[in-house]
Design an enzyme around this catalytic site. Sequence first.
Site, PDB file in Angstrom:
ATOM      1  N   GLU A 187       0.859  -1.179   0.000  1.00  0.00           N
ATOM      2  CA  GLU A 187       0.000   0.000   0.000  1.00  0.00           C
ATOM      3  C   GLU A 187       0.897   1.230   0.000  1.00  0.00           C
ATOM      4  O   GLU A 187       1.560   1.508   1.003  1.00  0.00           O
ATOM      5  CB  GLU A 187      -0.926   0.009   1.226  1.00  0.00           C
ATOM      6  CG  GLU A 187      -1.931  -1.116   1.262  1.00  0.00           C
ATOM      7  CD  GLU A 187      -1.319  -2.452   1.643  1.00  0.00           C
ATOM      8  OE1 GLU A 187      -0.331  -2.459   2.415  1.00  0.00           O
ATOM      9  OE2 GLU A 187      -1.790  -3.482   1.136  1.00  0.00           O
ATOM     10  N   LEU A 188       0.917   1.967  -1.074  1.00  0.00           N
ATOM     11  CA  LEU A 188       1.872   3.055  -1.276  1.00  0.00           C
ATOM     12  C   LEU A 188       1.815   4.071  -0.138  1.00  0.00           C
ATOM     13  O   LEU A 188       0.754   4.641   0.154  1.00  0.00           O
ATOM     14  CB  LEU A 188       1.597   3.749  -2.607  1.00  0.00           C
ATOM     15  CG  LEU A 188       2.560   4.875  -3.003  1.00  0.00           C
ATOM     16  CD1 LEU A 188       3.974   4.324  -3.159  1.00  0.00           C
ATOM     17  CD2 LEU A 188       2.091   5.558  -4.281  1.00  0.00           C
ATOM     18  N   ASP A 189       2.966   4.284   0.511  1.00  0.00           N
ATOM     19  CA  ASP A 189       3.131   5.274   1.578  1.00  0.00           C
ATOM     20  C   ASP A 189       2.151   5.063   2.737  1.00  0.00           C
ATOM     21  O   ASP A 189       1.755   6.012   3.421  1.00  0.00           O
ATOM     22  CB  ASP A 189       2.967   6.705   1.028  1.00  0.00           C
ATOM     23  CG  ASP A 189       4.062   7.053   0.032  1.00  0.00           C
ATOM     24  OD1 ASP A 189       5.206   6.600   0.226  1.00  0.00           O
ATOM     25  OD2 ASP A 189       3.765   7.769  -0.943  1.00  0.00           O
ATOM     26  N   GLU A 190       1.769   3.807   2.975  1.00  0.00           N
ATOM     27  CA  GLU A 190       0.842   3.491   4.059  1.00  0.00           C
ATOM     28  C   GLU A 190       1.460   2.542   5.077  1.00  0.00           C
ATOM     29  O   GLU A 190       0.764   2.037   5.959  1.00  0.00           O
ATOM     30  CB  GLU A 190      -0.446   2.872   3.488  1.00  0.00           C
ATOM     31  CG  GLU A 190      -1.231   3.772   2.551  1.00  0.00           C
ATOM     32  CD  GLU A 190      -1.879   4.944   3.274  1.00  0.00           C
ATOM     33  OE1 GLU A 190      -2.054   4.855   4.501  1.00  0.00           O
ATOM     34  OE2 GLU A 190      -2.184   5.944   2.613  1.00  0.00           O
TER      35      GLU A 190
END
Length: 280
Positions: free
Chosen positions: A222-225
Site C-alpha cells: 500500500e503506497l506510503d501506508e
Amino acid sequence: MAEFVLTLSCADAVGIVRAVAGFCADRGGNILDSQQFGDVGTGRFFMRVHFTHDGPDELLRQDFAPVAEPFAMTWQLRDVAVRPRILIMVSKQDHCLNDLLYRYRIGALPAEIVAVVSNHPDAEPMARAAGLPFHHLPVTPETKPAQEAALLELVQAEGVELVVLARYMQVLSDSLCTALAGRAINIHHSFLPGFKGARPYHQAFDRGVKLIGATAHYVTAELDEGPIIEQEVARVDHGVTPERLAAVGRDLESQALARAVTWHVDQRVLLNGSKTVIFR
C-alpha cells in the site's frame, strides 16, 4: 564480555519479564538496559533487553528457545558487534543519501553500508567518494521486472538486512514489497496528505500550508501506508517561497530517515500490526 540485544513480542501474560531476566541471570549475563511495553488495546507485549554475556550467540539462541516457547514469542537475539548490512537506493535527489553517508563515515550509524543503487547515474560520484560500490539499475515499464530481479539478487548476494529508500522515486512492485517486508524503509513528505505526485512543496505553497513534515515508514504494497517509524515537522508562514519549503523539507526528510534507520539497526523498532513500538 560480548553485548547482545534481545527483542521480543507476544501476547501479554504474567511472568514474561521474570522469565527473560532469569534467562540472563542463570547464564551469568548482566542486563545493561531493559524496556518493555504492554499494549492494552491489542493485548500484545513488547520488550528489548541489552545485556552482556560471554557468548557464543548461537548457544544463547538455543538456550532461549525453550524460554520463548511457552509464551509463543516472536523474538530476535543479536550480537551488538555484528553490524547490520544496509543497501541504499536513491534517484536524483541525494540529500538523504549524503546525510546517511556522513553519519556512516563518522561512526554515528551502527551499520555496514554495502552498496548504493540508483535508477539514475547522478549519485555515482558521491557513492564512489565514500568508497562504496554503485549500481546503476535504470527502470522502464518494460525493464522493471528484470531490474527488481537484479536488485533482489544483489540483496541476497550481499547479505543485505535493510534496504533504505533514500528518496528513491520508483514505486516498488507488490512482489518486491513482500520480499522486503519488515526490512525496507522509505522516506515520504508527509503532513502534506493532499499533495501527492510531483512538486508537493509547490502544491503546498499554493494552498498556504502552515506545517510541513516528513515521515519514515516501512515499505508495504500500500503506497506510503506502511507502519510509521519516525516523523519530523516544521512550522512555516506566508512568506516562505516554494524553494524554501523544499529546502526545509530536505532537512526534515534527512533527519527523520536517519533516526528511523538508526533505530532499526539498533533493534529499537518492533512491529505492532500497522504501527510500531519504538524503544528509544
